[in-house]
Design an enzyme around this catalytic site. Structure first.
Site, short mmCIF file in Angstrom:
data_model
loop_
_atom_site.label_atom_id
_atom_site.label_comp_id
_atom_site.label_asym_id
_atom_site.label_seq_id
_atom_site.Cartn_x
_atom_site.Cartn_y
_atom_site.Cartn_z
N ASP A 38 0.96 -1.28 -0.12
CA ASP A 38 0.08 -0.13 -0.04
C ASP A 38 0.91 1.17 -0.07
O ASP A 38 1.95 1.31 0.52
CB ASP A 38 -0.93 -0.08 1.37
CG ASP A 38 -1.83 -0.91 1.38
OD1 ASP A 38 -2.13 -1.58 0.16
OD2 ASP A 38 -2.50 -1.38 2.48
N ASP A 80 -5.16 2.69 9.68
CA ASP A 80 -3.77 3.49 9.71
C ASP A 80 -4.13 4.87 9.51
O ASP A 80 -5.15 5.37 9.96
CB ASP A 80 -3.00 2.94 8.24
CG ASP A 80 -3.65 3.44 7.02
OD1 ASP A 80 -4.67 4.31 7.01
OD2 ASP A 80 -3.71 2.51 6.06
#
Length: 273
Positions: A38, A80
Site C-alpha cells: 500500500d 492506519d
C-alpha cells in the site's frame, strides 16, 4: 533487460508509481513487481524486468516479516493514519500486558480483513467500495502468525515485528492488539522487511536460478525438444516423483510439473541471459 532484484519502496507512493520510477531509472519498458505494498507501507518489493516476470508465480515468498508501529488511542476506518479522527490520550499500559497479548496472537488466526483492502467483491476492490461509502462485507480469512515480538513500547506507540503467512493483514493484527487492550488503535508505520529469503540489498541482481526454490531435474534426451515444448516421457527425466521442477542449461530454463505420471510444462524457454 532481464533482471530480478529487491527494491525498497518508500512511504507515500503506490507500488505502480514506484515501479514507474524504476522503469525510468533503468530505462526499461517491460517490468513488474510481486506482492503489492500500500502507499502507506514501505519496504522490500520484488521487481523483475523483461522475461523474468514469468518467474514470479514460482517464487517462495513465505514467511513474510513486517515491522509495524501501533498508535494506541487513534481511531481510523483504514486502520492506519490515513483517516485518523479524534485520537484519545490514554493512560500508559503495563508492558507485561502488551507482551502477553502478543504471545497470545501466535498460531492460527481467523479474522475479517480490513474493509480498506485490495480484496475483490464482485470484481470491485473493497477499498473502492469503502471510499464510495458503500457497505463492505468480507469473508473471514485465516493467517498463521509464526512469531511476533515487541520491539519497544513508548506510549502511546507500540512497535512490533511479526513473521506471518502470505496474505496476512498487519493492520488487522494491530487492531487485534488494540482491541485486547480495550482501546482504539491504528498503524502509524508499516515496513516489510522480508519475503521468504528476499530482502533489500541495494538492488543487486539475483540469479533466477537462486531465486527459484525448487528441485533441479535432468533430461536424458535432446534439450531442443524441451525448448520446442515437445511432449516428453517420464522415463527421460532424472526424477519421477510428483512435484514442480526446474530444468535449465547455461542459457535457457523451463519449469516442469510431474502429476499422475505425466509431464507438463508450466514455463518454457525463458532466456537466463
Amino acid at each position: 533487460m532481464n533482471k530480478i532484484f529487491v527494491a525498497y519502496k518508500p512511504t507515500g507512493l503506490s507500488s505502480n508509481q514506484y515501479l514507474s520510477r524504476l522503469k525510468r531509472k533503468y530505462n526499461v519498458k517491460k517490468a513488474g513487481y510481486s506482492g503489492t505494498l500500500d502507499p502507506f507501507a514501505k519496504g522490500c518489493l520484488i521487481i523483475a524486468f523483461g522475461n523474468f516476470t514469468r518467474f514470479f508465480r514460482f517464487l517462495d515468498k513465505t514467511p513474510k516479516v513486517y515491522r509495524a508501529t501501533l498508535w494506541l488511542g487513534a481511531k481510523s476506518d483504514t486502520l492506519d493514519i490515513e483517516h485518523v479522527t479524534n485520537p484519545k490520550v490514554l493512560e500508559p499500559f503495563k508492558e507485561e500486558a502488551i507482551l502477553s497479548i502478543l504471545e497470545g496472537l501466535k498460531g492460527e488466526l481467523e479474522y475479517e480483513p480490513p474493509i480498506f483492502s485490495a480484496k475483490r467483491i464482485n470484481g470491485v476492490r473493497a477499498y473502492d467500495l469503502a471510499r464510495a461509502g458503500k457497505k463492505v462485507e468480507l469473508n473471514k480469512i485465516h493467517s498463521t502468525i509464526y512469531d511476533i515480538k515487541l520491539n519497544h513500547y513508548c506510549h502511546p506507540f507500540v512497535t512490533f515485528e511479526a513473521t506471518v503467512s502470505e496474505g496476512t493483514y498487519i493492520r488487522s493484527l494491530g487492531k487485534m492488539i488494540a482491541d485486547k487492550l480495550g482501546v482504539d488503535g491504528a498503524l502509524s508505520a508499516l515496513e516489510r522487511l522480508r519475503e521468504g529469503s528476499f530482502s533489500y540489498n541495494n538492488e543487486i541482481p539475483i540469479s533466477p536460478l537462486d531465486a527459484l526454490n525448487m528441485k533441479r531435474i535432468k533430461f536424458s534426451g535432446d534439450m531442443n525438444d524441451i525448448w520446442l515444448g515437445k511432449k516428453i516421457s517420464l522415463e527421460s527425466l532424472s526424477i519421477h516423483d510428483e512435484g514442480t521442477y526446474l530444468l535449465h542449461n547455461e542459457k535457457l530454463a523451463a519449469v516442469l510439473e510431474i502429476k499422475d505420471k505425466k509431464v507438463s510444462y508450466l514455463l518454457n524457454k525463458v532466456d537466463l541471459c
